[in-house]
Design an enzyme around this catalytic site. Structure first.
Site, PDB file in Angstrom:
ATOM      1  N   GLU A 192       4.972  -7.275   7.818  1.00  0.00           N
ATOM      2  CA  GLU A 192       6.150  -6.860   8.018  1.00  0.00           C
ATOM      3  C   GLU A 192       6.328  -5.871   9.229  1.00  0.00           C
ATOM      4  OE1 GLU A 192       4.645  -5.994   5.572  1.00  0.00           O
ATOM      5  OE2 GLU A 192       5.353  -4.343   4.729  1.00  0.00           O
ATOM      6  N   ARG A 197      -7.892  -1.885  -5.755  1.00  0.00           N
ATOM      7  CA  ARG A 197      -6.824  -0.940  -5.058  1.00  0.00           C
ATOM      8  C   ARG A 197      -7.403   0.225  -4.234  1.00  0.00           C
ATOM      9  NH1 ARG A 197      -3.515   1.718  -9.488  1.00  0.00           N
ATOM     10  NH2 ARG A 197      -2.176   2.217  -7.619  1.00  0.00           N
ATOM     11  N   SER A 223       1.904   0.040  -6.365  1.00  0.00           N
ATOM     12  CA  SER A 223       1.741  -1.090  -7.807  1.00  0.00           C
ATOM     13  C   SER A 223       2.240  -0.411  -8.896  1.00  0.00           C
ATOM     14  CB  SER A 223       0.767  -1.715  -7.478  1.00  0.00           C
ATOM     15  OG  SER A 223      -0.223  -0.950  -7.911  1.00  0.00           O
ATOM     16  N   CYS A 266       0.237  -6.228  -0.190  1.00  0.00           N
ATOM     17  CA  CYS A 266      -0.221  -5.035  -0.376  1.00  0.00           C
ATOM     18  C   CYS A 266       0.220  -4.911  -2.051  1.00  0.00           C
ATOM     19  CB  CYS A 266       0.266  -3.847   0.383  1.00  0.00           C
ATOM     20  SG  CYS A 266      -0.901  -2.595   0.493  1.00  0.00           S
ATOM     21  N   HIS A 296       0.278  -5.440   5.929  1.00  0.00           N
ATOM     22  CA  HIS A 296       1.776  -5.577   5.881  1.00  0.00           C
ATOM     23  C   HIS A 296       2.085  -6.326   7.282  1.00  0.00           C
ATOM     24  CE1 HIS A 296       2.495  -2.380   2.979  1.00  0.00           C
ATOM     25  NE2 HIS A 296       1.193  -2.021   3.273  1.00  0.00           N
ATOM     26  N   ILE A 353      -2.255  -0.373   4.843  1.00  0.00           N
ATOM     27  CA  ILE A 353      -1.979   1.151   4.592  1.00  0.00           C
ATOM     28  C   ILE A 353      -2.446   1.205   2.893  1.00  0.00           C
ATOM     29  CG2 ILE A 353      -0.099   2.514   3.784  1.00  0.00           C
ATOM     30  CD1 ILE A 353       1.522   0.965   5.991  1.00  0.00           C
TER      31      ILE A 353
HETATM   32  N1  GLN Z   1      -2.194   1.567  -2.875  1.00  0.00           N
HETATM   33  C1  GLN Z   1      -1.137   0.780  -3.162  1.00  0.00           C
HETATM   34  C2  GLN Z   1      -1.116   0.469  -4.624  1.00  0.00           C
HETATM   35  O1  GLN Z   1      -2.349   0.572  -5.093  1.00  0.00           O
HETATM   36  C3  GLN Z   1      -0.739  -0.242  -2.387  1.00  0.00           C
HETATM   37  C4  GLN Z   1      -0.517   0.408  -0.967  1.00  0.00           C
HETATM   38  C5  GLN Z   1       0.708  -0.488  -0.119  1.00  0.00           C
HETATM   39  O2  GLN Z   1       1.531  -1.275  -0.785  1.00  0.00           O
HETATM   40  N2  GLN Z   1       0.723   0.052   1.111  1.00  0.00           N
HETATM   41  O3  GLN Z   1      -0.192   0.102  -5.102  1.00  0.00           O
END
Ligand code: GLN
Length: 200
Positions: free
Chosen positions: A177, A115, A58, A88, A175, A139
């Site tokens: 997808e 996060r 992000s 995510c 996710h 993830i």
């Molecule tokens: N940990 C990531 C973040 O803070 C997000 C992880 C993801 O999109 N799989 O941006």
């Protein structure tokens, strides 16, 4: 998970393609009969019937959105109330508040997210939603720590919200997808094909 009305027309759905996991989203959209479009320029937003803000990192997304000057076009698109799925890192960008650490966000969804909040051993894991058999792939996922009054929780895992919506704007900590189960994408965008709605 409740089922939204299926659309019968093919829709052009943008997938923000600056960084991260946009390709698997494109596959799910194609399976539903929609046309995915990789969004990299502000002018593309006006061509879209819907949008996906994918996972990735992000902080990198924020930098690239600023660098490419996409922020105003993204905000204007969301204001048109066309369907959006933010997954995510996309959810982190869309949240009203972000912690762990704190960072800027667009505030499209009235939720507070933390996060990377599942801890080291659980960096990445597969699970199933509490009250449906929708598969969940996490993830380095954020956690939704609170939801505002206009936000509906669509799916939970261990009692915590993992898919939420505010009208046509959906946010997932997981996710959808990354499995062949198209139910989440179908709920957000409808389906233009009579594709099977359950996992194959
Ligand atoms: N940990 C990531 C973040 O803070 C997000 C992880 C993801 O999109 N799989 O941006």
């Amino acid at each position: 998970m409740t089922k939204d009305a299926d659309s019968v027309t093919k829709r052009r759905i943008g997938v923000l393609a600056l960084q991260g996991g946009f390709e698997a989203h494109e596959r799910r959209l194609t399976e539903l009969g929609h046309e995915p479009l990789r969004v990299r320029y502000a002018a593309q937003f006006s061509e879209l019937d819907g949008l996906i803000l994918p996972g990735g990192e992000s902080t990198t997304h924020l930098k690239l959105i600023a660098l490419e000057g996409l922020g105003p076009a993204l905000e204007a698109f969301v204001a048109t109330r066309k369907p959006v799925l933010a997954t995510c890192a996309g959810l982190i960008l869309s949240a009203k508040t972000v912690t762990g650490p704190a960072q800027a966000s667009f505030g499209f969804l009235d939720v507070a997210v933390r996060r990377n909040a599942w801890g080291r051993q659980l960096d990445s894991f597969e699970a199933v939603a509490d009250d449906s058999d929708v598969p969940l792939t996490f993830i380095r996922a954020p956690r939704i720590e609170s939801v505002g009054p206009g936000v509906e929780v669509v799916l939970r895992y261990h009692g915590e919200p993992v898919l939420v919506r505010s009208g046509v704007f959906f946010g997932a900590t997981f996710h959808p997808e990354l499995t062949t189960d198209v139910r989440v994408h179908r709920q957000v965008f409808g389906g233009a094909l009579n594709a099977a709605t359950s996992a194959r």
